[in-house]
Every structure is written in C-alpha cells, then in structure tokens.
Motif scaffolding. Structure first.
Motif, PDB file in Angstrom:
ATOM      1  N   THR A   1      -0.266 -24.409  -1.547  1.00 49.07           N
ATOM      2  CA  THR A   1      -1.226 -23.401  -1.117  1.00 49.07           C
ATOM      3  C   THR A   1      -0.808 -22.035  -1.661  1.00 49.07           C
ATOM      4  N   PRO A   2      -1.776 -21.266  -2.121  1.00 46.18           N
ATOM      5  CA  PRO A   2      -1.436 -19.945  -2.642  1.00 46.18           C
ATOM      6  C   PRO A   2      -1.009 -19.015  -1.515  1.00 46.18           C
ATOM      7  N   SER A   3      -0.033 -18.182  -1.800  1.00 48.00           N
ATOM      8  CA  SER A   3       0.405 -17.218  -0.799  1.00 48.00           C
ATOM      9  C   SER A   3      -0.280 -15.876  -1.063  1.00 48.00           C
ATOM     10  N   PRO A   4      -0.450 -15.079  -0.004  1.00 44.34           N
ATOM     11  CA  PRO A   4      -1.083 -13.780  -0.183  1.00 44.34           C
ATOM     12  C   PRO A   4      -0.249 -12.911  -1.118  1.00 44.34           C
ATOM     13  N   ALA A   5      -0.931 -12.162  -1.961  1.00 40.53           N
ATOM     14  CA  ALA A   5      -0.257 -11.242  -2.878  1.00 40.53           C
ATOM     15  C   ALA A   5      -0.783  -9.845  -2.623  1.00 40.53           C
ATOM     16  N   LEU A   6      -0.065  -8.880  -3.129  1.00 40.04           N
ATOM     17  CA  LEU A   6      -0.417  -7.489  -2.903  1.00 40.04           C
ATOM     18  C   LEU A   6      -0.107  -6.704  -4.158  1.00 40.04           C
ATOM     19  N   THR A   7      -1.000  -5.803  -4.527  1.00 39.80           N
ATOM     20  CA  THR A   7      -0.752  -4.898  -5.636  1.00 39.80           C
ATOM     21  C   THR A   7      -0.722  -3.486  -5.083  1.00 39.80           C
ATOM     22  N   ALA A   8       0.389  -2.793  -5.290  1.00 44.31           N
ATOM     23  CA  ALA A   8       0.509  -1.395  -4.874  1.00 44.31           C
ATOM     24  C   ALA A   8       0.289  -0.521  -6.103  1.00 44.31           C
ATOM     25  N   VAL A   9      -0.551   0.495  -5.946  1.00 45.28           N
ATOM     26  CA  VAL A   9      -0.922   1.367  -7.056  1.00 45.28           C
ATOM     27  C   VAL A   9      -0.616   2.808  -6.674  1.00 45.28           C
ATOM     28  N   VAL A  10       0.055   3.528  -7.557  1.00 46.19           N
ATOM     29  CA  VAL A  10       0.328   4.946  -7.329  1.00 46.19           C
ATOM     30  C   VAL A  10      -0.956   5.725  -7.629  1.00 46.19           C
ATOM     31  N   ALA A  11      -1.363   6.547  -6.679  1.00 50.17           N
ATOM     32  CA  ALA A  11      -2.575   7.354  -6.846  1.00 50.17           C
ATOM     33  C   ALA A  11      -2.358   8.391  -7.948  1.00 50.17           C
ATOM     34  N   PRO A  12      -3.441   8.770  -8.640  1.00 54.37           N
ATOM     35  CA  PRO A  12      -3.303   9.806  -9.665  1.00 54.37           C
ATOM     36  C   PRO A  12      -2.771  11.108  -9.069  1.00 54.37           C
ATOM     37  N   ARG A  13      -2.057  11.847  -9.867  1.00 57.69           N
ATOM     38  CA  ARG A  13      -1.492  13.122  -9.428  1.00 57.69           C
ATOM     39  C   ARG A  13      -2.607  14.005  -8.845  1.00 57.69           C
ATOM     40  N   GLY A  14      -2.334  14.563  -7.686  1.00 62.92           N
ATOM     41  CA  GLY A  14      -3.284  15.465  -7.052  1.00 62.92           C
ATOM     42  C   GLY A  14      -4.313  14.803  -6.155  1.00 62.92           C
ATOM     43  N   ILE A  15      -4.300  13.471  -6.069  1.00 65.11           N
ATOM     44  CA  ILE A  15      -5.249  12.767  -5.204  1.00 65.11           C
ATOM     45  C   ILE A  15      -4.471  12.034  -4.123  1.00 65.11           C
ATOM     46  N   ASP A  16      -4.758  12.353  -2.872  1.00 65.41           N
ATOM     47  CA  ASP A  16      -4.137  11.686  -1.730  1.00 65.41           C
ATOM     48  C   ASP A  16      -4.665  10.250  -1.674  1.00 65.41           C
ATOM     49  N   SER A  17      -3.771   9.288  -1.658  1.00 64.03           N
ATOM     50  CA  SER A  17      -4.204   7.889  -1.667  1.00 64.03           C
ATOM     51  C   SER A  17      -5.024   7.523  -0.437  1.00 64.03           C
ATOM     52  N   GLU A  18      -4.855   8.252   0.657  1.00 62.13           N
ATOM     53  CA  GLU A  18      -5.663   7.973   1.846  1.00 62.13           C
ATOM     54  C   GLU A  18      -7.139   8.265   1.581  1.00 62.13           C
ATOM     55  N   LYS A  19      -7.422   9.215   0.699  1.00 63.35           N
ATOM     56  CA  LYS A  19      -8.812   9.501   0.321  1.00 63.35           C
ATOM     57  C   LYS A  19      -9.383   8.356  -0.513  1.00 63.35           C
ATOM     58  N   ILE A  20      -8.562   7.731  -1.317  1.00 66.48           N
ATOM     59  CA  ILE A  20      -9.001   6.568  -2.100  1.00 66.48           C
ATOM     60  C   ILE A  20      -9.336   5.423  -1.159  1.00 66.48           C
ATOM     61  N   VAL A  21      -8.477   5.177  -0.180  1.00 67.20           N
ATOM     62  CA  VAL A  21      -8.717   4.116   0.800  1.00 67.20           C
ATOM     63  C   VAL A  21     -10.037   4.360   1.529  1.00 67.20           C
ATOM     64  N   ALA A  22     -10.254   5.588   1.978  1.00 63.87           N
ATOM     65  CA  ALA A  22     -11.485   5.922   2.708  1.00 63.87           C
ATOM     66  C   ALA A  22     -12.712   5.782   1.820  1.00 63.87           C
ATOM     67  N   ALA A  23     -12.610   6.196   0.558  1.00 54.84           N
ATOM     68  CA  ALA A  23     -13.759   6.125  -0.346  1.00 54.84           C
ATOM     69  C   ALA A  23     -14.105   4.683  -0.688  1.00 54.84           C
ATOM     70  N   TYR A  24     -13.107   3.820  -0.884  1.00 55.99           N
ATOM     71  CA  TYR A  24     -13.392   2.397  -1.121  1.00 55.99           C
ATOM     72  C   TYR A  24     -14.252   1.856   0.017  1.00 55.99           C
ATOM     73  N   SER A  25     -13.884   2.198   1.243  1.00 57.03           N
ATOM     74  CA  SER A  25     -14.610   1.708   2.413  1.00 57.03           C
ATOM     75  C   SER A  25     -16.002   2.308   2.501  1.00 57.03           C
ATOM     76  N   LYS A  26     -16.090   3.611   2.361  1.00 55.65           N
ATOM     77  CA  LYS A  26     -17.365   4.311   2.532  1.00 55.65           C
ATOM     78  C   LYS A  26     -18.361   3.997   1.411  1.00 55.65           C
ATOM     79  N   ILE A  27     -17.906   4.056   0.176  1.00 57.61           N
ATOM     80  CA  ILE A  27     -18.810   3.912  -0.968  1.00 57.61           C
ATOM     81  C   ILE A  27     -19.116   2.450  -1.282  1.00 57.61           C
TER      82      ILE A  27
END
Length: 92
Positions: free
Chosen positions: A1-27
C-alpha cells in the motif's frame, strides 16, 4: 500500500506562506498546509495521499501559478505546467 507523502515548498521571497495556504483554499477550494514552528510563514506543504496521478500534479502547479500571481509574484504562466509535462513525457 502506498504511504502518504508530503512536499514542502519554500515560499517566494516576500510572500508569507500562510497567504499561499489561504489563497489555495479561497480561490481553488484546495486544502494545503502551512509550515509549523520556525517554518511557519516560510513554507507550505502539499500532501499526496493515496494515488496521485500526473494530472493531479499539473493541477496543483497550475493553481500555484495563479495563487502566486494573485499575491503579486511575477509569474511566467504555464512554465511549471510545461516543465512537469516535459518531465512526465521523458519518463515514459
């Protein structure tokens, strides 16, 4: 059985990654996670639960381009999708 995997990505300079998380959800109604502890605001995390096909990756990359553009990052639309499609084509 496949195990869950995760990819961590560094946000671009000057962009708070929490805003990316919120925008993925909202948009795009896509749920991703932010960084924890000292990585909060710096990285965002994409989970790969179960079977993730090539088109799942392409959709996530297309959404990321749109989210980053919405947050003011300069984007070459299609570059990430193009790179993924080329990689997938070369692997077969």
């Amino acid at each position: 059985t496949p195990s869950p995997a995760l990819t961590a990505v560094v946000a671009p300079r000057g962009i708070d990654s929490e805003k990316i998380v919120a925008a993925y959800s909202k948009i795009h109604n896509i749920t991703i996670a932010g960084g924890q502890g000292e990585m909060k605001g710096t990285v965002f995390r994409l989970g790969h639960m179960g079977y993730a096909a090539e088109f799942d990756v392409i959709i996530a990359l297309a959404a990321l381009e749109q989210v980053l553009a919405e947050l003011g990052s300069p984007i070459d639309f299609g570059a990430a999708v193009r790179a993924a499609q080329k990689m997938f084509a070369e692997k077969t």
